[in-house]
Design a protein around this motif. Structure first.
Motif, PDB file in Angstrom:
ATOM      1  N   TRP A 252       0.998  -1.105  -0.184  1.00 44.16           N
ATOM      2  CA  TRP A 252       0.170  -0.154  -0.148  1.00 44.16           C
ATOM      3  C   TRP A 252       0.714   1.466  -0.286  1.00 44.16           C
ATOM      4  O   TRP A 252       0.352   2.298  -0.473  1.00 44.16           O
ATOM      5  N   ASN A 253       1.990   1.168   0.880  1.00 46.14           N
ATOM      6  CA  ASN A 253       2.666   2.663   0.992  1.00 46.14           C
ATOM      7  C   ASN A 253       3.754   2.713  -0.279  1.00 46.14           C
ATOM      8  O   ASN A 253       4.110   3.833  -0.597  1.00 46.14           O
ATOM      9  N   ALA A 254       3.962   1.578  -1.579  1.00 46.57           N
ATOM     10  CA  ALA A 254       3.708   2.125  -2.491  1.00 46.57           C
ATOM     11  C   ALA A 254       3.074   2.019  -3.499  1.00 46.57           C
ATOM     12  O   ALA A 254       3.469   1.806  -4.697  1.00 46.57           O
ATOM     13  N   ASN A 255       1.684   2.022  -3.657  1.00 46.93           N
ATOM     14  CA  ASN A 255       0.308   1.376  -4.576  1.00 46.93           C
ATOM     15  C   ASN A 255       0.450   3.141  -5.029  1.00 46.93           C
ATOM     16  O   ASN A 255      -0.695   4.175  -4.321  1.00 46.93           O
ATOM     17  N   GLU A 256       1.370   3.836  -5.660  1.00 52.62           N
ATOM     18  CA  GLU A 256       0.680   5.499  -6.262  1.00 52.62           C
ATOM     19  C   GLU A 256      -0.833   5.277  -7.210  1.00 52.62           C
ATOM     20  O   GLU A 256      -0.977   6.343  -6.863  1.00 52.62           O
ATOM     21  N   ASP A 257      -0.533   4.192  -7.441  1.00 50.09           N
ATOM     22  CA  ASP A 257      -2.191   4.084  -8.670  1.00 50.09           C
ATOM     23  C   ASP A 257      -2.739   4.015  -8.237  1.00 50.09           C
ATOM     24  O   ASP A 257      -3.995   3.689  -8.537  1.00 50.09           O
ATOM     25  N   THR A 258      -3.171   3.437  -6.966  1.00 48.52           N
ATOM     26  CA  THR A 258      -4.167   2.867  -5.522  1.00 48.52           C
ATOM     27  C   THR A 258      -4.722   1.770  -6.190  1.00 48.52           C
ATOM     28  O   THR A 258      -6.201   1.789  -6.543  1.00 48.52           O
ATOM     29  N   LEU A 259      -4.507   1.097  -6.709  1.00 46.58           N
ATOM     30  CA  LEU A 259      -4.621  -0.395  -7.236  1.00 46.58           C
ATOM     31  C   LEU A 259      -5.772  -1.243  -6.427  1.00 46.58           C
ATOM     32  O   LEU A 259      -5.422  -0.905  -4.558  1.00 46.58           O
ATOM     33  N   PRO A 260      -6.472  -1.496  -6.033  1.00 43.96           N
ATOM     34  CA  PRO A 260      -7.438  -2.285  -5.622  1.00 43.96           C
ATOM     35  C   PRO A 260      -6.512  -3.432  -4.626  1.00 43.96           C
ATOM     36  O   PRO A 260      -6.899  -4.829  -5.570  1.00 43.96           O
ATOM     37  N   ILE A 261      -6.080  -3.673  -3.197  1.00 46.28           N
ATOM     38  CA  ILE A 261      -5.601  -4.447  -3.392  1.00 46.28           C
ATOM     39  C   ILE A 261      -5.790  -5.272  -1.211  1.00 46.28           C
ATOM     40  O   ILE A 261      -6.682  -4.177  -0.944  1.00 46.28           O
ATOM     41  N   GLY A 262      -6.429  -6.085  -1.809  1.00 46.19           N
ATOM     42  CA  GLY A 262      -7.277  -7.007  -0.339  1.00 46.19           C
ATOM     43  C   GLY A 262      -6.281  -7.651   0.723  1.00 46.19           C
ATOM     44  O   GLY A 262      -5.086  -8.493   0.426  1.00 46.19           O
ATOM     45  N   ILE A 263      -6.446  -8.103   1.635  1.00 45.38           N
ATOM     46  CA  ILE A 263      -5.780  -9.341   3.001  1.00 45.38           C
ATOM     47  C   ILE A 263      -6.726  -9.857   3.207  1.00 45.38           C
ATOM     48  O   ILE A 263      -8.014  -9.937   3.132  1.00 45.38           O
ATOM     49  N   HIS A 264      -6.530 -11.557   3.480  1.00 45.62           N
ATOM     50  CA  HIS A 264      -7.096 -12.730   4.227  1.00 45.62           C
ATOM     51  C   HIS A 264      -6.689 -13.109   4.832  1.00 45.62           C
ATOM     52  O   HIS A 264      -5.415 -13.670   4.689  1.00 45.62           O
ATOM     53  N   HIS A 265      -6.699 -13.364   6.264  1.00 43.03           N
ATOM     54  CA  HIS A 265      -6.135 -14.527   6.430  1.00 43.03           C
ATOM     55  C   HIS A 265      -6.458 -15.159   7.805  1.00 43.03           C
ATOM     56  O   HIS A 265      -7.816 -14.401   7.965  1.00 43.03           O
ATOM     57  N   GLY A 266      -6.680 -16.301   8.800  1.00 41.66           N
ATOM     58  CA  GLY A 266      -7.745 -17.008   9.512  1.00 41.66           C
ATOM     59  C   GLY A 266      -8.050 -16.140  10.930  1.00 41.66           C
ATOM     60  O   GLY A 266      -8.338 -16.799  11.402  1.00 41.66           O
ATOM     61  N   SER A 267      -7.015 -15.113  11.294  1.00 39.10           N
ATOM     62  CA  SER A 267      -7.700 -13.872  11.913  1.00 39.10           C
ATOM     63  C   SER A 267      -7.786 -12.652  11.954  1.00 39.10           C
ATOM     64  O   SER A 267      -9.043 -12.167  12.934  1.00 39.10           O
ATOM     65  N   LEU A 268      -8.713 -13.033  10.313  1.00 40.43           N
ATOM     66  CA  LEU A 268      -9.508 -11.929  11.115  1.00 40.43           C
ATOM     67  C   LEU A 268     -11.098 -12.339  10.397  1.00 40.43           C
ATOM     68  O   LEU A 268     -11.616 -13.914  10.766  1.00 40.43           O
ATOM     69  N   SER A 269     -11.777 -11.388  10.362  1.00 38.12           N
ATOM     70  CA  SER A 269     -13.551 -11.607  11.676  1.00 38.12           C
ATOM     71  C   SER A 269     -14.214 -12.385  10.207  1.00 38.12           C
ATOM     72  O   SER A 269     -13.829 -12.148   9.058  1.00 38.12           O
ATOM     73  N   LYS A 270     -15.225 -12.935  10.410  1.00 36.93           N
ATOM     74  CA  LYS A 270     -15.788 -13.514   9.154  1.00 36.93           C
ATOM     75  C   LYS A 270     -16.717 -13.172   8.214  1.00 36.93           C
ATOM     76  O   LYS A 270     -16.056 -13.186   6.719  1.00 36.93           O
ATOM     77  N   GLU A 271     -16.772 -11.584   8.404  1.00 43.49           N
ATOM     78  CA  GLU A 271     -17.166 -10.233   7.730  1.00 43.49           C
ATOM     79  C   GLU A 271     -16.352  -9.701   6.601  1.00 43.49           C
ATOM     80  O   GLU A 271     -16.504  -9.747   5.506  1.00 43.49           O
ATOM     81  N   ALA A 272     -14.820  -9.803   7.495  1.00 40.48           N
ATOM     82  CA  ALA A 272     -14.202  -9.328   6.303  1.00 40.48           C
ATOM     83  C   ALA A 272     -13.660 -10.336   5.694  1.00 40.48           C
ATOM     84  O   ALA A 272     -13.195  -9.599   4.430  1.00 40.48           O
ATOM     85  N   ARG A 273     -13.743 -11.362   5.919  1.00 38.38           N
ATOM     86  CA  ARG A 273     -12.979 -12.499   4.811  1.00 38.38           C
ATOM     87  C   ARG A 273     -14.249 -13.037   3.740  1.00 38.38           C
ATOM     88  O   ARG A 273     -13.852 -12.848   2.521  1.00 38.38           O
ATOM     89  N   ARG A 274     -15.375 -13.058   4.417  1.00 37.36           N
ATOM     90  CA  ARG A 274     -16.529 -13.386   3.240  1.00 37.36           C
ATOM     91  C   ARG A 274     -16.228 -11.795   1.924  1.00 37.36           C
ATOM     92  O   ARG A 274     -16.649 -11.466   1.448  1.00 37.36           O
TER      93      ARG A 274
END
Length: 791
Positions: A252-274
């Protein structure tokens, strides 16, 4: 697969990613509901097929992809999912009026079998489809599922089993695991045609050298942004949750063009993962940073590039991740490996060769855990009274527990009934009782509710819920991390900068912040390099002619190492001794993984202490163990005699935290210690206090207790990797190449630069590591003799 189903056979399907394994597994089920098979009969009611997935995300993905062909063919099939995220009212309805196809996980299936209506619910079951079987069959989740299959087969004798995988090194071993009573002749092996070869390459710095040390590979961030911009959708895999957050922030710090980038791992909430899974399915993201939470079977066809940050650790794991790209048999998957350091480059190179050669690796099978068997026994009692003979037949029908005899089961029953000899006077451990007719039943119905609250195999470190003041959950961080924070402290989680407002019970209340200071770390077990991949790396080091394939800086590194010292060879153990900063260092190049090297470091330093060598510490990586002290090690072979694994290993484990940690896990899994009570969840400290107290009592009064035995089995296999330690000792018994040097060698630089930083999360100190490693490398790579101290 359809032919095997029609012939009444169980089946193991091994086929490349994108070959249509999941639909092939379901095809006999779909066929059973076609008009030609129904032949005018009414659509059958009741549960027909169970689909077992290692991941909740995979079950939801399969539901989405299975509904389309069902709807297009107009088949009268109802499909639903069931997991820990399923609302309780829907779970109750599924037990009363089940769908035809239920997509679930091993844990949820095990819980379903604890209800009194299980006998009626599963009486109509015709098929079980186990997806990505390699992901859990060899561990405790596999033990739990094997016991569940044994129970299902008793409830529905005509049940057919099918298992699916793209990455099996030993299909016959899995056929034995899948088959009732281990009869592999009753399991058809179905192999798919080979797909297009994957296009795997290693990303290298354009102008700089591959770093000497570090794991995060943040040097590659600018090049990764270019790759993300050049592809439709990129999946960026990391090996830990910390690295997922760390790499996501760097992108994200290097994402000057603001490309849509997400994150997913097992400790995120169910809503965030879905939310992120839905965005990926709709093609709204250009990149997704993730962990093993998306390793398996997710079918997002728009992914055209997979990136592996850091070492792959195994060829099967790498193949699984590569297969997420394109997900078509006729379309080559494109993958980039990004090494964090020079050893990781060698590991990545070895993994590429293994993928090209079609070679797989993976963990082997071992006897089933007694703690899992105890949990299953309690679950059987929750469903209703049972006989010892009937239970023994079900248990012994599984390959994991085929070794259990009547005496072994009686020992487990005694534990579930009383807690064992030392605990039998406490009423709270009395959960089941034998009736006069010999059958076993619950002592009180409330034990069933308590069991369902606490059942499960995955014992993570205790977690705190991260919530905004309005109650919205972002996910969970480990209690040890959260408890160290105070109001006003900031941290980054789920891609957000957060400030702590308060810690209430097990909730960490936060608000948005404008600055971030740290990223949560997690105590998950490190993934060691596989034995197969380690052997390939050793062979590459010995193949000097093959070094021409390597980048100039890697080739120079190995050439100077070869000139100044030796290189590890197959079947031999290289040991180096050298002085550094007024201390004496000894490096063992084992290539046996972090767990094994950590264990070996503990044992060797104990021997050094006994022999008056004044050890001061050690550092372990996947490849190297370095110990240091006030006196030199003159005869390293004497520190590596096989008897170190008898008295010294036992004494070390007994007096270390390892056995207590293993006991905590088996006590929770077996149900001896509860994490949750109705309306209340214990903190990690409370659970640890309870298990430590019981552990001390058992060690004193009942050292042969069932759970002490189970804890020892875990400590040997998982926490210490004692089998790989034994491999090192076996090599040392054949030949030790001991080289005495006047200063650090090039091969020792990556490990030596880790000293003082090994307790930090991977990537947390990469910048400091790079500076330290460059300083050590300047000394190690200099080919001229060091000047005299007076010069």
């Amino acid at each position: 697969m359809l032919a095997a189903g029609d012939a009444g056979e169980h089946a193991l399907l091994v086929a490349d990613t994108g070959a249509g394994k999941t639909l092939a597994g379901f095809l006999p089920t779909l066929a059973a509901f076609t008009p030609s098979r129904l032949a005018g009969d009414r659509v059958p009611e009741g549960l027909h097929t169970l689909y077992i997935s290692p991941l909740k995300a995979l079950a939801h993905d399969v539901q989405r992809n299975l509904l389309t062909p069902i709807e297009e063919m107009g088949l009268p099939i109802r499909v639903e999912t069931r997991s820990g995220d399923t609302p309780s009212d829907r779970k109750a309805r599924q037990r009363a009026r089940p769908p035809h196809v239920l997509l679930t996980t091993p844990e949820s299936l095990s819980l379903l079998l604890t209800y009194p209506e299980a006998e009626t619910l599963f009486a109509t079951l015709r098929r079980v489809v186990i997806d990505e079987v390699h992901a859990f069959a060899t561990g405790k989740r596999g033990d739990l599922l094997a016991l569940a299959l044994g129970r299902l087969q008793a409830l529905a004798p005509g049940l057919q089993r099918a298992a699916l995988s793209a990455t099996l090194a030993d299909p016959d071993a899995y056929r034995g695991w899948l088959a009732p009573w281990g009869d592999i002749d009753g399991v058809a092996l179905v192999e798919g045609e080979a797909g297009a070869s994957a296009e795997v390459s290693i990303l290298l710095p354009r102008e700089e050298r591959i770093p000497w040390s570090g794991h995060a590979a943040t040097w590659a961030i600018p090049q990764l942004i270019e790759q993300i911009a050049a592809h439709r959708t990129t999946l960026v895999f990391t090996n830990t949750r910390f690295l997922a957050e760390y790499i996501f922030q760097a992108l994200w710090n290097a994402n000057e063009d603001t490309l849509p980038i997400g994150i997913h791992h097992g400790s995120l909430s169910k809503e965030a993962r879905r939310k992120v899974e839905g965005a990926m399915a709709r093609g709204e993201l250009r990149a997704l940073v993730c962990t093993a939470s998306l390793d398996l079977g997710i079918d997002w066809g728009d992914i055209d590039l997979v990136v592996q940050m850091g070492a792959p650790k195994g060829s099967s794991r790498l193949l699984q991740r590569i297969g997420r790209a394109n997900h078509r048999l006729d379309c080559p998957s494109e993958a980039l490996l990004v090494p964090g350091n020079r050893f990781e480059f060698l590991e990545a190179f070895a993994a590429c060769e293994a993928v090209d050669a079609g070679q797989r690796d993976g963990e082997g099978f071992r006897p089933g855990g007694l703690d899992v068997l105890a949990q299953h026994v309690m679950g059987r009692a929750c469903a209703g009274p049972f006989t010892e003979a009937g239970l023994l037949d079900e248990v012994r029908s599984t390959s994991a527990y085929a070794h259990i005899d009547a005496g072994g089961l009686a020992r487990v029953l005694e534990f579930v009934a009383t807690g064992g000899y030392a605990l039998r006077s406490y009423d709270r451990f009395r959960r089941i009782v034998r009736e006069r007719d010999g059958s076993w039943r619950l002592t009180h119905p409330e034990h069933a509710a308590r069991h369902r609250l606490n059942a499960g195999i995955i014992v993570d470190s205790e977690m705190l819920e991260v919530r905004f003041r309005n109650g919205r959950s972002l996910g969970r961080v480990e209690e040890a991390f959260g408890a160290s924070l105070e109001p006003g402290d900031t941290f980054r989680f789920a891609g957000l900068d957060l400030e702590v407002e308060s810690l209430k019970d097990l909730d960490l209340v936060v608000r948005a912040a404008r600055r971030s200071a740290t990223i949560p770390s997690y105590m998950g077990q490190r993934m060691p390099i596989s034995t197969h991949l380690a052997g390939r790396v050793r062979a590459m080091l010995a193949d000097r002619a093959g070094w021409a394939r390597f980048p100039d800086d890697v080739r120079e590194w190995l050439e100077v190492q070869d000139w100044r010292s030796h290189l590890p060879g197959p079947g031999r153990l290289l040991v180096e001794s050298f002085p550094h900063q007024d201390l004496h260092y000894t490096a063992f190049y084992t290539f046996e993984g972090w767990n094994a090297n950590q264990s070996l470091g503990m044992l060797i330093t104990r021997r050094m202490e006994e022999r008056g060598l004044s050890p001061l510490g050690f550092v372990a990586t996947d490849y190297t163990l370095i110990v240091w002290g006030l006196k030199p090690v003159e005869e390293p072979a004497s520190l590596l005699s096989p008897d170190i694994l008898t008295h010294e290993f036992v004494e070390w484990v007994q007096h270390s935290y390892l056995l207590r940690r293993a006991f905590r896990e088996v006590a929770v899994i077996s149900g001896l210690v509860e994490r949750q009570q109705p309306g209340k969840r214990k903190s990690g400290r409370q659970v640890t206090f309870s298990t430590d107290l019981i552990y001390d009592v058992l060690c004193k009064y009942e050292p042969d207790h069932l759970l002490i035995e189970a804890a020892w089995a875990d400590a040997r296999a998982r926490l210490t990797d004692v089998a790989r330690v034994a491999d090192v000792l076996e090599r040392a018994g054949r030949e030790v190449d001991h080289v005495r040097l006047d200063r650090i060698s090039p091969l020792a630089v990556p490990a030596l630069s880790m000293i003082g930083r090994e307790s930090l999360p991977s990537g947390a100190a990469d910048e400091d590591l790079l500076h330290e490693a460059e300083s050590l490398a300047a000394m190690a790579m200099r080919v001229d003799p060091l000047p005299d101290e007076g010069d």
